[in-house]
Design a protein around this motif. Sequence first.
Motif, mmCIF file in Angstrom:
data_model
loop_
_atom_site.group_PDB
_atom_site.id
_atom_site.type_symbol
_atom_site.label_atom_id
_atom_site.label_comp_id
_atom_site.label_asym_id
_atom_site.label_seq_id
_atom_site.Cartn_x
_atom_site.Cartn_y
_atom_site.Cartn_z
ATOM 1 N N THR A 107 0.846 -1.190 0.000
ATOM 2 C CA THR A 107 0.000 0.000 0.000
ATOM 3 C C THR A 107 0.880 1.238 0.000
ATOM 4 O O THR A 107 2.031 1.205 0.415
ATOM 5 N N GLY A 108 0.334 2.313 -0.486
ATOM 6 C CA GLY A 108 1.015 3.596 -0.447
ATOM 7 C C GLY A 108 2.337 3.614 -1.188
ATOM 8 O O GLY A 108 2.461 3.133 -2.308
ATOM 9 N N LYS A 109 3.334 4.172 -0.530
ATOM 10 C CA LYS A 109 4.646 4.363 -1.131
ATOM 11 C C LYS A 109 5.297 3.045 -1.536
ATOM 12 O O LYS A 109 5.952 2.950 -2.579
ATOM 13 N N ARG A 110 5.099 2.023 -0.746
ATOM 14 C CA ARG A 110 5.696 0.715 -1.058
ATOM 15 C C ARG A 110 5.126 0.134 -2.348
ATOM 16 O O ARG A 110 5.836 -0.535 -3.096
ATOM 17 N N TYR A 111 3.869 0.401 -2.629
ATOM 18 C CA TYR A 111 3.260 -0.093 -3.865
ATOM 19 C C TYR A 111 3.913 0.544 -5.089
ATOM 20 O O TYR A 111 4.259 -0.137 -6.048
ATOM 21 N N PHE A 112 4.095 1.865 -5.051
ATOM 22 C CA PHE A 112 4.681 2.548 -6.191
ATOM 23 C C PHE A 112 6.163 2.198 -6.340
ATOM 24 O O PHE A 112 6.669 2.104 -7.453
ATOM 25 N N ALA A 113 6.852 1.977 -5.238
ATOM 26 C CA ALA A 113 8.237 1.520 -5.311
ATOM 27 C C ALA A 113 8.291 0.118 -5.916
ATOM 28 O O ALA A 113 9.182 -0.192 -6.703
ATOM 29 N N PRO B 153 0.543 11.408 -7.692
ATOM 30 C CA PRO B 153 1.109 12.460 -6.839
ATOM 31 C C PRO B 153 2.643 12.410 -6.871
ATOM 32 O O PRO B 153 3.234 11.388 -7.241
ATOM 33 N N MET B 154 3.267 13.503 -6.502
ATOM 34 C CA MET B 154 4.720 13.595 -6.600
ATOM 35 C C MET B 154 5.423 12.561 -5.722
ATOM 36 O O MET B 154 6.451 12.018 -6.128
ATOM 37 N N TRP B 155 4.900 12.254 -4.542
ATOM 38 C CA TRP B 155 5.548 11.274 -3.674
ATOM 39 C C TRP B 155 5.524 9.886 -4.311
ATOM 40 O O TRP B 155 6.455 9.104 -4.148
ATOM 41 N N ALA B 156 4.464 9.590 -5.079
ATOM 42 C CA ALA B 156 4.377 8.292 -5.747
ATOM 43 C C ALA B 156 5.374 8.216 -6.902
ATOM 44 O O ALA B 156 6.045 7.203 -7.101
ATOM 45 N N ARG B 157 5.492 9.312 -7.656
ATOM 46 C CA ARG B 157 6.463 9.335 -8.748
ATOM 47 C C ARG B 157 7.885 9.225 -8.222
ATOM 48 O O ARG B 157 8.730 8.543 -8.802
ATOM 49 N N ALA B 158 8.152 9.882 -7.095
ATOM 50 C CA ALA B 158 9.493 9.816 -6.498
ATOM 51 C C ALA B 158 9.812 8.397 -6.029
ATOM 52 O O ALA B 158 10.935 7.917 -6.207
ATOM 53 N N ALA B 159 8.850 7.724 -5.442
ATOM 54 C CA ALA B 159 9.062 6.346 -4.992
ATOM 55 C C ALA B 159 9.310 5.419 -6.177
ATOM 56 O O ALA B 159 10.188 4.556 -6.139
#
Length: 56
Positions: free
Chosen positions: A6-12, A36-42
Amino acid sequence: MKRPFTGKRYFAWLGWMDAQAGRALFFARHRRRSWPMWARAAYVSAWLNYPQRENL
Protein backbone atom coordinates in the motif's frame (compact mmCIF):
# COMPACT_ATOMS: atom_id res chain seq x y z
CA MET A 1 -1.03 -14.83 3.23
CA LYS A 2 0.99 -11.66 2.71
CA ARG A 3 -0.60 -8.27 2.97
CA PRO A 4 -0.76 -6.31 -0.30
CA PHE A 5 1.57 -3.36 -0.76
CA THR A 6 0.00 0.00 0.00
CA GLY A 7 1.02 3.60 -0.45
CA LYS A 8 4.65 4.36 -1.13
CA ARG A 9 5.70 0.72 -1.06
CA TYR A 10 3.26 -0.09 -3.87
CA PHE A 11 4.68 2.55 -6.19
CA ALA A 12 8.24 1.52 -5.31
CA TRP A 13 7.27 -2.06 -6.14
CA LEU A 14 5.97 -0.91 -9.55
CA GLY A 15 9.29 0.81 -10.25
CA TRP A 16 11.19 -2.28 -9.13
CA MET A 17 9.14 -4.51 -11.42
CA ASP A 18 9.62 -2.22 -14.42
CA ALA A 19 13.37 -2.14 -13.84
CA GLN A 20 13.45 -5.89 -13.46
CA ALA A 21 11.58 -6.28 -16.75
CA GLY A 22 14.09 -3.99 -18.45
CA ARG A 23 11.60 -1.29 -19.34
CA ALA A 24 12.87 2.22 -19.96
CA LEU A 25 12.03 4.96 -17.50
CA PHE A 26 9.91 6.68 -20.15
CA PHE A 27 7.75 3.56 -20.57
CA ALA A 28 4.10 4.50 -19.84
CA ARG A 29 5.20 7.90 -18.53
CA HIS A 30 1.90 9.44 -19.59
CA ARG A 31 0.09 7.26 -17.03
CA ARG A 32 2.42 8.22 -14.19
CA ARG A 33 1.92 11.94 -14.75
CA SER A 34 -1.40 11.79 -12.91
CA TRP A 35 0.26 10.25 -9.83
CA PRO A 36 1.11 12.46 -6.84
CA MET A 37 4.72 13.60 -6.60
CA TRP A 38 5.55 11.27 -3.67
CA ALA A 39 4.38 8.29 -5.75
CA ARG A 40 6.46 9.33 -8.75
CA ALA A 41 9.49 9.82 -6.50
CA ALA A 42 9.06 6.35 -4.99
CA TYR A 43 8.72 4.79 -8.46
CA VAL A 44 11.80 6.49 -9.89
CA SER A 45 13.86 5.83 -6.78
CA ALA A 46 13.12 2.11 -6.94
CA TRP A 47 13.76 2.05 -10.70
CA LEU A 48 17.12 3.80 -10.34
CA ASN A 49 18.24 1.76 -7.33
CA TYR A 50 17.53 -1.59 -8.94
CA PRO A 51 20.67 -3.68 -8.20
CA GLN A 52 21.64 -4.53 -11.77
CA ARG A 53 21.20 -0.97 -12.99
CA GLU A 54 24.71 -0.05 -11.74
CA ASN A 55 26.31 -2.11 -14.50
CA LEU A 56 24.82 -0.03 -17.31
